[in-house]
Design a protein around this motif. Structure first.
Motif, PDB file in Angstrom:
ATOM      1  N   GLY A 105      39.072  33.264  33.967  1.00  0.00           N
ATOM      2  CA  GLY A 105      38.998  32.541  32.699  1.00  0.00           C
ATOM      3  C   GLY A 105      39.880  31.314  32.609  1.00  0.00           C
ATOM      4  N   GLU A 106      40.467  30.880  33.718  1.00  0.00           N
ATOM      5  CA  GLU A 106      41.282  29.673  33.737  1.00  0.00           C
ATOM      6  C   GLU A 106      40.749  28.749  34.828  1.00  0.00           C
ATOM      7  OE1 GLU A 106      45.150  31.311  34.487  1.00  0.00           O
ATOM      8  OE2 GLU A 106      45.581  31.455  32.352  1.00  0.00           O
TER       9      GLU A 106
ATOM     10  N   ASP B  49      54.650  24.156  48.064  1.00  0.00           N
ATOM     11  CA  ASP B  49      53.565  24.178  49.040  1.00  0.00           C
ATOM     12  C   ASP B  49      52.639  23.001  48.734  1.00  0.00           C
ATOM     13  OD1 ASP B  49      51.644  24.888  50.908  1.00  0.00           O
ATOM     14  OD2 ASP B  49      50.690  26.341  49.564  1.00  0.00           O
ATOM     15  N   PRO B  50      52.366  22.115  49.687  1.00  0.00           N
ATOM     16  CA  PRO B  50      51.570  20.914  49.402  1.00  0.00           C
ATOM     17  C   PRO B  50      50.144  21.192  48.931  1.00  0.00           C
ATOM     18  CG  PRO B  50      52.658  20.700  51.524  1.00  0.00           C
ATOM     19  CD  PRO B  50      52.895  22.097  51.045  1.00  0.00           C
ATOM     20  N   LEU B  51      49.524  22.284  49.365  1.00  0.00           N
ATOM     21  CA  LEU B  51      48.130  22.554  49.017  1.00  0.00           C
ATOM     22  C   LEU B  51      47.956  23.714  48.034  1.00  0.00           C
ATOM     23  CD1 LEU B  51      46.356  22.086  52.445  1.00  0.00           C
ATOM     24  CD2 LEU B  51      46.222  20.615  50.450  1.00  0.00           C
ATOM     25  N   ARG B  52      48.984  24.052  47.290  1.00  0.00           N
ATOM     26  CA  ARG B  52      48.860  25.189  46.385  1.00  0.00           C
ATOM     27  C   ARG B  52      47.852  24.879  45.273  1.00  0.00           C
ATOM     28  NH1 ARG B  52      51.139  25.494  41.433  1.00  0.00           N
ATOM     29  NH2 ARG B  52      52.319  23.681  40.757  1.00  0.00           N
ATOM     30  N   GLN B  53      47.287  25.936  44.696  1.00  0.00           N
ATOM     31  CA  GLN B  53      46.356  25.728  43.580  1.00  0.00           C
ATOM     32  C   GLN B  53      47.162  25.415  42.322  1.00  0.00           C
ATOM     33  OE1 GLN B  53      44.392  29.453  43.890  1.00  0.00           O
ATOM     34  NE2 GLN B  53      45.650  30.437  42.346  1.00  0.00           N
ATOM     35  N   ARG B  54      46.643  24.486  41.526  1.00  0.00           N
ATOM     36  CA  ARG B  54      47.343  24.050  40.326  1.00  0.00           C
ATOM     37  C   ARG B  54      46.454  24.274  39.117  1.00  0.00           C
ATOM     38  NH1 ARG B  54      48.489  21.148  44.701  1.00  0.00           N
ATOM     39  NH2 ARG B  54      50.677  20.724  45.100  1.00  0.00           N
ATOM     40  N   LYS B  55      47.051  24.855  38.092  1.00  0.00           N
ATOM     41  CA  LYS B  55      46.316  25.199  36.882  1.00  0.00           C
ATOM     42  C   LYS B  55      46.051  23.956  36.045  1.00  0.00           C
ATOM     43  CE  LYS B  55      46.692  28.176  32.853  1.00  0.00           C
ATOM     44  NZ  LYS B  55      47.550  29.136  32.165  1.00  0.00           N
ATOM     45  N   LEU B  56      44.839  23.895  35.475  1.00  0.00           N
ATOM     46  CA  LEU B  56      44.474  22.807  34.571  1.00  0.00           C
ATOM     47  C   LEU B  56      44.673  23.258  33.138  1.00  0.00           C
ATOM     48  CD1 LEU B  56      41.210  21.519  36.238  1.00  0.00           C
ATOM     49  CD2 LEU B  56      43.462  20.462  36.281  1.00  0.00           C
ATOM     50  N   LEU B  57      45.135  22.363  32.299  1.00  0.00           N
ATOM     51  CA  LEU B  57      45.371  22.663  30.890  1.00  0.00           C
ATOM     52  C   LEU B  57      44.183  22.169  30.073  1.00  0.00           C
ATOM     53  CD1 LEU B  57      49.097  21.549  30.808  1.00  0.00           C
ATOM     54  CD2 LEU B  57      48.204  23.857  31.038  1.00  0.00           C
ATOM     55  N   LEU B  58      43.358  23.115  29.642  1.00  0.00           N
ATOM     56  CA  LEU B  58      42.156  22.820  28.865  1.00  0.00           C
ATOM     57  C   LEU B  58      42.041  23.812  27.718  1.00  0.00           C
ATOM     58  CD1 LEU B  58      39.757  22.445  31.896  1.00  0.00           C
ATOM     59  CD2 LEU B  58      40.311  20.601  30.320  1.00  0.00           C
ATOM     60  N   HIS B  59      41.261  23.436  26.695  1.00  0.00           N
ATOM     61  CA  HIS B  59      40.971  24.356  25.604  1.00  0.00           C
ATOM     62  C   HIS B  59      39.975  25.410  26.085  1.00  0.00           C
ATOM     63  CE1 HIS B  59      43.065  22.079  22.526  1.00  0.00           C
ATOM     64  NE2 HIS B  59      42.548  20.971  23.053  1.00  0.00           N
ATOM     65  N   LYS B  60      39.966  26.551  25.441  1.00  0.00           N
ATOM     66  CA  LYS B  60      39.080  27.658  25.826  1.00  0.00           C
ATOM     67  C   LYS B  60      37.607  27.246  25.784  1.00  0.00           C
ATOM     68  CE  LYS B  60      38.238  31.950  26.861  1.00  0.00           C
ATOM     69  NZ  LYS B  60      38.338  32.341  28.252  1.00  0.00           N
ATOM     70  N   ALA B  61      37.220  26.487  24.760  1.00  0.00           N
ATOM     71  CA  ALA B  61      35.827  26.040  24.651  1.00  0.00           C
ATOM     72  C   ALA B  61      35.461  25.116  25.814  1.00  0.00           C
ATOM     73  CB  ALA B  61      35.607  25.330  23.326  1.00  0.00           C
ATOM     74  N   GLN B  62      36.401  24.257  26.216  1.00  0.00           N
ATOM     75  CA  GLN B  62      36.155  23.368  27.354  1.00  0.00           C
ATOM     76  C   GLN B  62      36.001  24.177  28.637  1.00  0.00           C
ATOM     77  OE1 GLN B  62      39.677  20.949  26.903  1.00  0.00           O
ATOM     78  NE2 GLN B  62      38.457  19.201  26.177  1.00  0.00           N
ATOM     79  N   ILE B  63      36.845  25.182  28.815  1.00  0.00           N
ATOM     80  CA  ILE B  63      36.766  26.025  30.014  1.00  0.00           C
ATOM     81  C   ILE B  63      35.432  26.762  30.057  1.00  0.00           C
ATOM     82  CG2 ILE B  63      37.742  28.053  31.167  1.00  0.00           C
ATOM     83  CD1 ILE B  63      40.492  27.102  30.185  1.00  0.00           C
ATOM     84  N   ASP B  64      34.996  27.296  28.919  1.00  0.00           N
ATOM     85  CA  ASP B  64      33.719  28.006  28.874  1.00  0.00           C
ATOM     86  C   ASP B  64      32.559  27.079  29.226  1.00  0.00           C
ATOM     87  OD1 ASP B  64      35.021  30.327  28.174  1.00  0.00           O
ATOM     88  OD2 ASP B  64      34.652  30.106  26.015  1.00  0.00           O
ATOM     89  N   ARG B  65      32.615  25.840  28.736  1.00  0.00           N
ATOM     90  CA  ARG B  65      31.555  24.877  29.028  1.00  0.00           C
ATOM     91  C   ARG B  65      31.559  24.535  30.527  1.00  0.00           C
ATOM     92  NH1 ARG B  65      32.050  19.685  25.721  1.00  0.00           N
ATOM     93  NH2 ARG B  65      33.732  19.415  27.194  1.00  0.00           N
TER      94      ARG B  65
END
Length: 154
Positions: free
Chosen positions: A56-57, A77-93
């Motif tokens: 869900g993220e 770590d140079p290639l680590r995964q980075r979390k994006l900051l978005l609203h829940k509705a944007q993530i669902d879309r």
């Protein structure tokens, strides 16, 4: 395509060649320690980066941020995964969009806006080989027309 306001630190130039960008969305990004210093210095690459959902993220994968030289043991770590900051509705879309075959979420630009690092993410559909050839042909024709007009005006 929405305009961004800020200093562009990295750009994925190959994305427009490999994908048809249908729409864009701006997202914040979670960074650790010396990553922002390295990014502000311009030591970042979006070449093979892509976005994917996990529990869900949204996360960015394969975004290379070089270690900061003065960071010593606090580097990341140079290639680590980075979390994006978005609203829940944007993530669902975005998750709904990813379920369409042939579609992907591609980071297009990384920039500083009001002192905060932002990522411009594009909803993209993969181009076929003939689409790429057609685009190159169009670009060459436009270049020839511009050259002919320039010679004519001189």
């Amino acid at each position: 395509m929405k305009k961004h306001h800020g200093k562009v630190l990295a750009q994925n130039r190959k994305a427009s060649h490999d994908y048809i960008i249908e729409d864009t969305i701006e997202a914040g990004i979670v960074l650790k320690g010396t990553e922002i210093k390295s990014i502000r210095k311009g030591s970042v690459s979006l070449q093979d980066a892509f976005c994917r959902d996990f529990k869900g993220e949204m996360f960015v994968y394969n975004m290379h941020v070089a270690p900061y030289e003065e960071g010593n043991r606090f580097n990341h770590d140079p290639l680590r995964q980075r979390k994006l900051l978005l609203h829940k509705a944007q993530i669902d879309r975005l998750i709904g969009y990813l379920h369409n075959p042939g579609h992907a979420l591609i980071p297009l630009r990384l920039y500083i806006k009001n002192g905060v690092c932002k990522v411009l993410i594009g909803y993209a559909k993969g181009k076929k080989k003939y689409d790429k050839r057609h685009d190159l042909k169009q670009k060459q024709m436009k270049r020839d027309i511009d050259r002919a007009l320039k010679e004519r005006n001189q």
